[in-house]
Scaffold this motif. Structure first.
Motif, mmCIF file in Angstrom:
data_model
loop_
_atom_site.group_PDB
_atom_site.id
_atom_site.type_symbol
_atom_site.label_atom_id
_atom_site.label_comp_id
_atom_site.label_asym_id
_atom_site.label_seq_id
_atom_site.Cartn_x
_atom_site.Cartn_y
_atom_site.Cartn_z
ATOM 1 N N VAL A 105 0.861 -1.175 0.000
ATOM 2 C CA VAL A 105 0.000 0.000 0.000
ATOM 3 C C VAL A 105 0.897 1.225 0.000
ATOM 4 C CG1 VAL A 105 -1.871 1.212 1.157
ATOM 5 C CG2 VAL A 105 -1.724 -1.287 1.339
ATOM 6 N N LEU A 106 0.755 2.044 -1.021
ATOM 7 C CA LEU A 106 1.514 3.288 -1.072
ATOM 8 C C LEU A 106 0.659 4.377 -0.452
ATOM 9 C CD1 LEU A 106 3.047 3.080 -4.685
ATOM 10 C CD2 LEU A 106 3.924 2.163 -2.518
ATOM 11 N N GLY A 107 1.096 4.890 0.687
ATOM 12 C CA GLY A 107 0.338 5.924 1.390
ATOM 13 C C GLY A 107 -0.225 5.366 2.678
ATOM 14 N N ALA A 108 0.121 6.020 3.799
ATOM 15 C CA ALA A 108 -0.358 5.571 5.115
ATOM 16 C C ALA A 108 -1.322 6.592 5.701
ATOM 17 C CB ALA A 108 0.823 5.315 6.043
ATOM 18 N N GLY A 109 -2.205 7.098 4.867
ATOM 19 C CA GLY A 109 -3.294 7.931 5.366
ATOM 20 C C GLY A 109 -4.392 7.026 5.898
ATOM 21 N N GLY A 133 -5.290 -12.332 5.117
ATOM 22 C CA GLY A 133 -4.173 -13.270 5.180
ATOM 23 C C GLY A 133 -2.999 -12.927 4.277
ATOM 24 N N LEU A 134 -2.981 -11.702 3.745
ATOM 25 C CA LEU A 134 -1.883 -11.320 2.855
ATOM 26 C C LEU A 134 -0.698 -10.789 3.648
ATOM 27 C CD1 LEU A 134 -4.249 -9.411 0.484
ATOM 28 C CD2 LEU A 134 -2.808 -11.281 -0.283
ATOM 29 N N GLY A 135 0.489 -10.882 3.062
ATOM 30 C CA GLY A 135 1.636 -10.148 3.588
ATOM 31 C C GLY A 135 1.506 -8.707 3.124
ATOM 32 N N VAL A 136 1.631 -7.759 4.031
ATOM 33 C CA VAL A 136 1.340 -6.369 3.687
ATOM 34 C C VAL A 136 2.509 -5.456 4.064
ATOM 35 C CG1 VAL A 136 -0.218 -4.411 4.057
ATOM 36 C CG2 VAL A 136 -1.147 -6.740 4.054
ATOM 37 N N THR A 137 2.877 -4.580 3.136
ATOM 38 C CA THR A 137 3.850 -3.526 3.411
ATOM 39 C C THR A 137 3.197 -2.186 3.121
ATOM 40 O OG1 THR A 137 5.652 -4.962 2.692
ATOM 41 C CG2 THR A 137 6.139 -2.606 2.833
ATOM 42 N N VAL A 138 3.375 -1.236 4.030
ATOM 43 C CA VAL A 138 2.874 0.123 3.807
ATOM 44 C C VAL A 138 4.074 1.050 3.663
ATOM 45 C CG1 VAL A 138 1.524 2.023 4.756
ATOM 46 C CG2 VAL A 138 0.818 -0.314 5.189
ATOM 47 N N VAL A 139 4.031 1.890 2.637
ATOM 48 C CA VAL A 139 5.151 2.789 2.348
ATOM 49 C C VAL A 139 4.659 4.227 2.380
ATOM 50 C CG1 VAL A 139 6.913 3.414 0.636
ATOM 51 C CG2 VAL A 139 6.162 1.030 0.835
ATOM 52 N N ASP A 140 5.315 5.067 3.161
ATOM 53 C CA ASP A 140 4.912 6.477 3.193
ATOM 54 C C ASP A 140 6.114 7.330 3.579
ATOM 55 O OD1 ASP A 140 1.822 7.972 3.788
ATOM 56 O OD2 ASP A 140 3.704 9.077 4.038
ATOM 57 N N PRO A 141 6.303 8.451 2.893
ATOM 58 C CA PRO A 141 7.433 9.321 3.237
ATOM 59 C C PRO A 141 7.299 10.002 4.603
ATOM 60 C CG PRO A 141 6.225 10.178 1.313
ATOM 61 C CD PRO A 141 5.586 8.888 1.699
ATOM 62 N N ALA A 142 6.079 10.114 5.122
ATOM 63 C CA ALA A 142 5.870 10.801 6.400
ATOM 64 C C ALA A 142 6.422 9.950 7.557
ATOM 65 C CB ALA A 142 4.380 11.069 6.606
ATOM 66 N N PRO A 143 6.696 10.577 8.695
ATOM 67 C CA PRO A 143 7.294 9.827 9.813
ATOM 68 C C PRO A 143 6.353 8.835 10.488
ATOM 69 C CG PRO A 143 7.032 12.162 10.384
ATOM 70 C CD PRO A 143 6.704 12.038 8.937
ATOM 71 N N VAL A 144 5.033 9.106 10.480
ATOM 72 C CA VAL A 144 4.079 8.178 11.103
ATOM 73 C C VAL A 144 2.846 8.055 10.219
ATOM 74 C CG1 VAL A 144 4.777 8.691 13.491
ATOM 75 C CG2 VAL A 144 2.924 10.008 12.415
ATOM 76 N N PRO A 145 2.079 6.970 10.371
ATOM 77 C CA PRO A 145 0.807 6.856 9.652
ATOM 78 C C PRO A 145 -0.195 7.898 10.131
ATOM 79 C CG PRO A 145 1.473 4.731 10.576
ATOM 80 C CD PRO A 145 2.361 5.774 11.171
ATOM 81 N N ALA A 179 8.303 5.731 -2.278
ATOM 82 C CA ALA A 179 8.179 4.773 -3.374
ATOM 83 C C ALA A 179 8.778 5.442 -4.604
ATOM 84 C CB ALA A 179 6.721 4.445 -3.622
ATOM 85 N N GLU A 180 9.784 4.821 -5.212
ATOM 86 C CA GLU A 180 10.471 5.497 -6.314
ATOM 87 C C GLU A 180 10.026 5.020 -7.689
ATOM 88 O OE1 GLU A 180 14.472 5.381 -4.797
ATOM 89 O OE2 GLU A 180 14.091 7.299 -3.784
ATOM 90 N N ALA A 181 9.930 3.718 -7.869
ATOM 91 C CA ALA A 181 9.544 3.232 -9.202
ATOM 92 C C ALA A 181 9.015 1.807 -9.117
ATOM 93 C CB ALA A 181 10.769 3.266 -10.120
ATOM 94 N N PRO A 182 8.140 1.462 -10.032
ATOM 95 C CA PRO A 182 7.691 0.070 -10.098
ATOM 96 C C PRO A 182 8.706 -0.782 -10.851
ATOM 97 C CG PRO A 182 6.563 1.396 -11.757
ATOM 98 C CD PRO A 182 7.485 2.323 -11.038
ATOM 99 N N VAL A 183 8.789 -2.048 -10.486
ATOM 100 C CA VAL A 183 9.565 -2.992 -11.283
ATOM 101 C C VAL A 183 8.544 -3.867 -12.006
ATOM 102 C CG1 VAL A 183 11.240 -4.869 -11.232
ATOM 103 C CG2 VAL A 183 11.424 -2.986 -9.582
#
Ligand SMILES: Cc1cc2nc3c(=O)[nH]c(=O)nc-3n(C[C@H](O)[C@H](O)[C@H](O)COP(=O)(O)OP(=O)(O)OC[C@H]3O[C@@H](n4cnc5c(N)ncnc54)[C@H](O)[C@@H]3O)c2cc1C
Ligand code: SF4
Lengths: 69, 384
Positions: B147-151, B165-177, B207-211
């Motif tokens: 998930v891009l964005g921790a709003g 049941g998924l493995g989840v990663t959250v990416v956000d440039p801010a210091p906290v959600p 998040a810089e770029a998709p592969v």
């Protein structure tokens, strides 16, 4: 007036309690609405309609006597 | 010709139309919207619909019979493309012109997209029922969600992803959600909540770029390294859907700019997520993106159409459900620098806290404390 609650829809916003505290309350643990009076007296009708309008989850159903909502 | 034309057939538009009728308005009301669905509710989309607990039909805002009883001319699959404020006409796609007495703008938001990720197979946004159906179908066959964005939206999607049941990663440039909504302390608690539930929370990370491999996203390159993905949800905020108003002459500035009565011009009002209005009690211009505002502002605009001439001065409110936490927030926590627990204990995930700024309570927050937070709401002081 007949008031019904669609409990699974309630999101515990509590707007109904602010609008019509004589008719609605909230459960302590999860905040889900509690209907205090399913047949509120005439002087509550306006408040109950306000509550039904304000409820963000459309969980309050108001039927006027005669049946139609 | 309709006496009132509402553009946008969702929470705010429907609330306006319904409130007009409840207030005894007898003129004609037309409600147009560009989606194919009957008006439905968005908050369940990232929660009960994405998790599969609710079917799409359970999101309907009103039962068909109740809609019919409102005596509204509901026109779906119809997109407004421009408005001629002098002739009082809205033009819809296909070229038809719809004259109005009063116009209500209720077009909400469009999700912000991230250039490099846009349109790539495996990437999604979540705003509509169609979006959630597409996302749900892909998650059913997926193992790893980013998930891009921790709003608020990103956090809810992450929580639902874990529930599935998924493995989840959250990416956000801010210091906290959710820092913008709840401030640093509660944001830190939220980060802890997500980590405790097995989410990899990459705050302070871009998040810089998709592969891409075989036309599908397989990884995301972030400032913290590569993260593998089957599905990526871009939840980096939304912008007011005002594209159709570009040449209208109405003032647009992160929303349709309105006076304290939610009036954008003579005979034109804006309501819901798209509306930026002058909040008299806060003495500044405000735009709110939450569900209760859509209804309350709809009520206020209906009253003003009927001549009430009342300022709209709500206490902002939103809730969010993540895991077993129902969080409710009254007021505006941006700029708050102290959090004071009023009752309960954050360690037990049941508490009410006040957020203060300059000795004034600017907001209250509750975790699993609906009653307590409603009472504490009275502590919020107006700006003077
Ligand atoms: C997934 C999700 C979860 C949410 N969860 C919560 C929550 O837990 N708590 C909370 O308080 N809030 C939540 N919200 C926010 C809440 O749903 C919104 O504040 C609310 O939907 C705003 O209503 P609206 O009518 O102003 O705008 P919208 O709901 O965006 O409706 C605008 C409508 O106008 C249509 N439209 C746009 N442009 C045109 C055009 N040119 N012509 C015709 N029609 C047009 C759109 O298609 C849409 O149907 C959530 C939002 C989302 C997306
Ligand atoms: S206003 Fe609606 S959602 Fe809120 S507590 Fe009452 S019934 Fe539940």
């Amino acid at each position: 007036m007949q008031v019904e609650i669609d409990e699974p829809r309630c999101v515990a916003a509590g707007h109904c309690v602010v609008a019509a505290p004589e008719v609605f309350d909230q459960r302590d643990d999860d905040g889900v609405v509690v209907l205090l009076d399913a047949n509120p007296p005439d002087d509550e009708h306006e408040h109950v309609r306000e509550a039904a309008l304000l409820c963000p989850a459309a969980a309050i159903i108001v039927r006027d006597r005669g049946g139609a909502p | 010709m309709s006496d009132v034309l509402v553009v946008g057939a969702s929470a705010a538009g429907l609330a306006t139309a319904e409130s007009l009728r409840r207030r005894g308005f007898t003129g004609s009301i037309r409600l147009i919207g560009d989606e194919v669905h009957q008006p439905y509710d968005r908050p369940p989309l990232s929660k009960k619909v994405l998790s599969g607990v609710w079917g799409a039909d359970q999101t309907a805002l009103r039962a068909p019979a109740d809609l019919a009883a409102l005596d509204i001319d509901l026109v779906l699959s119809s997109r407004a493309v421009s408005v001629d404020v002098r002739r009082q006409e809205v033009v819809v796609s296909g070229g038809r012109r719809l004259p109005y007495g009063d116009l209500v703008i209720a077009t909400g938001l469009a999700p912000r997209r991230l250039g490099a990720f846009d349109g790539l197979a495996g990437t999604h946004v979540l705003r509509t029922l169609d979006d959630v159906e597409r996302l749900r179908a892909e998650l059913a066959a997926a193992e790893r969600l980013i998930v891009l964005g921790a709003g608020v939206l990103g956090c809810e999607i992450a929580a639902t992803g874990r529930q599935l049941g998924l493995g989840v990663t959250v990416v956000d440039p801010a210091p906290v959600p959710m820092g913008a909504q709840v401030g640093p302390e509660i944001g830190e608690m939220l980060a802890g909540l997500h980590r405790a539930n097995g989410v990899e929370v990459l705050t302070g990370t871009k998040a810089e770029a998709p592969v891409v491999s075989n036309g599908r996203i397989t990884e995301v390159l972030t400032s913290a390294g590569l993260v593998a993905a089957d599905v990526v949800v871009v939840a980096v905020g939304s912008t007011p859907a005002t594209d159709w108003l570009e040449d209208s002459g109405l003032i647009l500035d992160d929303g349709v700019v309105c006076d304290s009565r939610c009036r954008a011009a003579d005979n034109i009002y804006a309501v819901g997520d798209v509306a930026r209005w002058w909040h008299e009690r806060q003495a500044r211009s405000v735009r709110l993106e939450n569900r209760t505002n859509a209804t309350e502002q709809g009520l206020a605009v209906a009253d003003n159409i009927m001549g009430a001439n009342k300022p709209y001065v709500p206490v902002p409110y939103f809730w969010t459900d993540q895991y077993d936490i129902r969080m409710q927030v009254f007021g505006d926590l941006s700029g708050a620098h102290t959090i004071r627990v009023l009752e309960g204990d954050p360690a037990t995930r049941k508490f009410v806290a006040a957020a203060e700024s300059g000795g004034r309570v600017v907001g209250v927050i509750g975790w699993n404390s609906a009653r307590g937070v409603r009472k504490a709401r009275e502590l919020i002081a107006d700006r003077d």
